[in-house]
Design an enzyme around this catalytic site. Structure first.
Site, PDB file in Angstrom:
ATOM      1  N   ASP A 199       0.859  -1.172   0.000  1.00  0.00           N
ATOM      2  CA  ASP A 199       0.000   0.000   0.000  1.00  0.00           C
ATOM      3  C   ASP A 199       0.905   1.235   0.000  1.00  0.00           C
ATOM      4  OD1 ASP A 199      -2.379   1.664   0.503  1.00  0.00           O
ATOM      5  OD2 ASP A 199      -1.517   1.887   2.508  1.00  0.00           O
ATOM      6  N   ASP A 218      -0.344   5.161   0.718  1.00  0.00           N
ATOM      7  CA  ASP A 218      -0.705   6.191   1.697  1.00  0.00           C
ATOM      8  C   ASP A 218      -0.810   5.598   3.100  1.00  0.00           C
ATOM      9  OD1 ASP A 218      -1.039   8.280  -0.252  1.00  0.00           O
ATOM     10  OD2 ASP A 218      -2.857   7.252  -0.873  1.00  0.00           O
TER      11      ASP A 218
END
Length: 225
Positions: A17, A19
């Protein structure tokens, strides 16, 4: 930490991932959302902003529009937020502690890595460009999938792009929405919560931070399980 009942040295790839995991851009998003609401005479709070952490951008904008009370289409909300956040990232990339070091260790060990983010390509590009060339073999962004997190499509697309089954991948996430997406795809999830708490569950391993982790400790039994 949660015992997921398997050795992590069986994983064929690591899916990241962005953010809140690779970079801490959530404060950028929150500030941009607050500014957007104020600009159009609406209201928004940090508590509301936390509720959409990890969401597909259009899905988040569809929730923001009535809650902010602004007369903008979701697509317009997304574009204006992106304009602001991209400008902030170009000035300074807020790396998460240990993330770049772990990425470098995985690349040295020839472990395939993919980036799986619901941010759009034009936001991910400057972050990817700030890393050594070839850091990610595949990049999946929110504007390249039909259904965003928490749907499994983003992680399934990343695994497919790497040519490995999702069940053989380790995903690294910080949010409930992202962890749900990775779990639904069949990945084991290494969770390093940041701005929001993430519930425990089957196939989830929790760490306080990525700092101090390397390829051996993530893909092997030592240091994680």
């Amino acid at each position: 930490m949660t015992d997921v009942g398997r050795r992590l040295d069986s994983f064929a790839a690591v899916l990241w991932d962005m953010d809140g995991t690779l970079v801490d851009t959530e404060p950028y998003w929150m500030d941009s959302e607050l500014a957007l609401a104020k600009r159009y005479g609406g209201t928004w709070s940090r508590e509301q902003a936390l509720q959409v952490v990890g969401f597909d951008l259009l899905d988040a904008a569809r929730l923001m529009r009535p809650q902010m009370g602004i007369d903008l289409a979701p697509e317009q909300i997304v574009e204006q937020l992106l304009d602001d956040v991209v400008a902030r990232v170009r000035r300074e990339v807020p790396w998460r502690p240990g993330a770049r070091e772990l990425l470098a260790s995985l690349r040295t060990a020839d472990v395939p890595c993919a980036l799986v983010t619901m941010s759009y390509t034009r936001f991910a590009d400057p972050i990817v460009a700030a890393l050594p060339a070839g850091t990610f073999d595949v990049v999946i962004t929110g504007d390249t999938v039909d259904r965003g997190k928490p749907h499994p499509e983003p992680y399934l697309a990343a695994a497919r792009g790497l040519g490995v089954p999702a069940v053989e991948c380790l995903a690294i996430e910080d949010s409930t929405t992202g962890a749900a997406s990775a779990s639904a795809a069949g990945c084991t999830v290494l969770v390093a919560p940041l701005h929001v708490s993430v519930p425990s569950g089957a196939g989830r391993v929790f760490v306080d931070s990525l700092e101090g982790l390397d390829a051996a400790s993530v893909l092997g039994a030592v240091g994680v399980l």
